[in-house]
Scaffold this motif. Structure first.
Motif, short mmCIF file in Angstrom:
data_model
loop_
_atom_site.label_atom_id
_atom_site.label_comp_id
_atom_site.label_asym_id
_atom_site.label_seq_id
_atom_site.Cartn_x
_atom_site.Cartn_y
_atom_site.Cartn_z
N ILE A 71 0.99 -1.16 0.23
CA ILE A 71 -0.18 0.01 0.02
C ILE A 71 0.81 1.03 0.03
O ILE A 71 1.77 1.51 0.92
CB ILE A 71 -0.90 -0.09 1.23
CG1 ILE A 71 -1.77 -1.00 1.17
CG2 ILE A 71 -1.80 1.37 1.32
CD1 ILE A 71 -2.64 -1.51 2.34
N ILE A 72 0.72 2.25 -1.11
CA ILE A 72 1.46 3.30 -1.27
C ILE A 72 0.77 4.38 -0.76
O ILE A 72 1.25 5.43 0.23
CB ILE A 72 1.68 3.66 -2.68
CG1 ILE A 72 2.58 2.32 -3.36
CG2 ILE A 72 2.57 5.02 -2.84
CD1 ILE A 72 3.83 2.07 -2.59
N ARG B 158 -2.93 0.10 6.50
CA ARG B 158 -1.96 1.36 6.67
C ARG B 158 -1.11 1.47 5.49
O ARG B 158 -0.71 0.31 4.90
CB ARG B 158 -1.49 1.74 7.91
CG ARG B 158 -0.65 0.64 8.45
CD ARG B 158 -0.42 1.00 9.97
NE ARG B 158 0.32 -0.14 10.54
CZ ARG B 158 0.11 -1.24 11.03
NH1 ARG B 158 -1.11 -1.22 11.15
NH2 ARG B 158 0.93 -2.10 11.52
N GLU B 159 -0.45 2.67 5.20
CA GLU B 159 0.58 2.96 4.10
C GLU B 159 1.71 1.94 4.37
O GLU B 159 1.79 1.98 5.79
CB GLU B 159 0.85 4.26 4.00
CG GLU B 159 -0.31 4.95 3.05
CD GLU B 159 0.17 6.25 3.16
OE1 GLU B 159 1.04 6.99 3.46
OE2 GLU B 159 -0.80 7.05 2.81
N GLY B 160 2.43 1.22 3.53
CA GLY B 160 3.52 0.46 3.90
C GLY B 160 3.34 -1.01 4.08
O GLY B 160 3.96 -1.77 4.00
N SER C 259 -10.29 3.21 -0.91
CA SER C 259 -9.35 2.46 -1.71
C SER C 259 -7.93 3.02 -1.65
O SER C 259 -7.77 3.70 -0.70
CB SER C 259 -9.79 3.15 -3.32
OG SER C 259 -9.40 4.56 -3.33
N ALA C 260 -6.97 2.47 -2.25
CA ALA C 260 -5.74 2.42 -2.15
C ALA C 260 -4.99 2.37 -3.48
O ALA C 260 -5.26 1.58 -4.26
CB ALA C 260 -5.11 1.59 -1.26
N VAL C 261 -3.86 3.12 -3.63
CA VAL C 261 -2.77 2.67 -4.36
C VAL C 261 -1.81 1.85 -3.93
O VAL C 261 -1.35 2.09 -3.00
CB VAL C 261 -2.18 4.10 -4.87
CG1 VAL C 261 -1.10 3.87 -5.99
CG2 VAL C 261 -3.21 5.20 -5.59
N VAL C 262 -1.70 0.73 -4.82
CA VAL C 262 -0.74 -0.23 -4.32
C VAL C 262 0.32 -0.18 -5.48
O VAL C 262 0.31 -0.23 -6.63
CB VAL C 262 -1.24 -1.56 -4.00
CG1 VAL C 262 -2.50 -1.55 -3.05
CG2 VAL C 262 -2.01 -2.25 -5.26
#
Length: 80
Positions: free
Chosen positions: A9-10, A39-41, A18-21
């Protein structure tokens, strides 16, 4: 058969859930409707545009190693 790929996850968009992965350099937007505590990372398994599982650090490492091994075998069998 269902194949899910690990991705990191970026960036998270809480408004859209949603997320940018990142799949080893390839980025994609995925939905987070099926997972919690992201969470990010962190790494998630992604299938058909949805994060379907949050991975522990160990599981992410093992999954990435397995994908690397598979890609090496495929490259050896189908050289360009």
């Amino acid at each position: 058969m269902c194949i899910a790929a690990p991705a990191q996850i970026i960036e998270i968009d809480e408004e859209e859930n949603s997320a940018v992965v990142d799949f080893g350099g390839v980025r994609q937007k995925v939905k987070l409707d099926l997972v919690e505590d992201v969470r990010e990372g962190r790494y998630v398994l992604v299938h058909s545009g949805y994060a379907i599982e949050v991975l522990s650090d160990r599981a992410a490492r093992e999954s990435l190693e397995a994908w690397d091994e598979l890609l090496k075998v495929l490259d050896e069998e189908n050289p360009i």
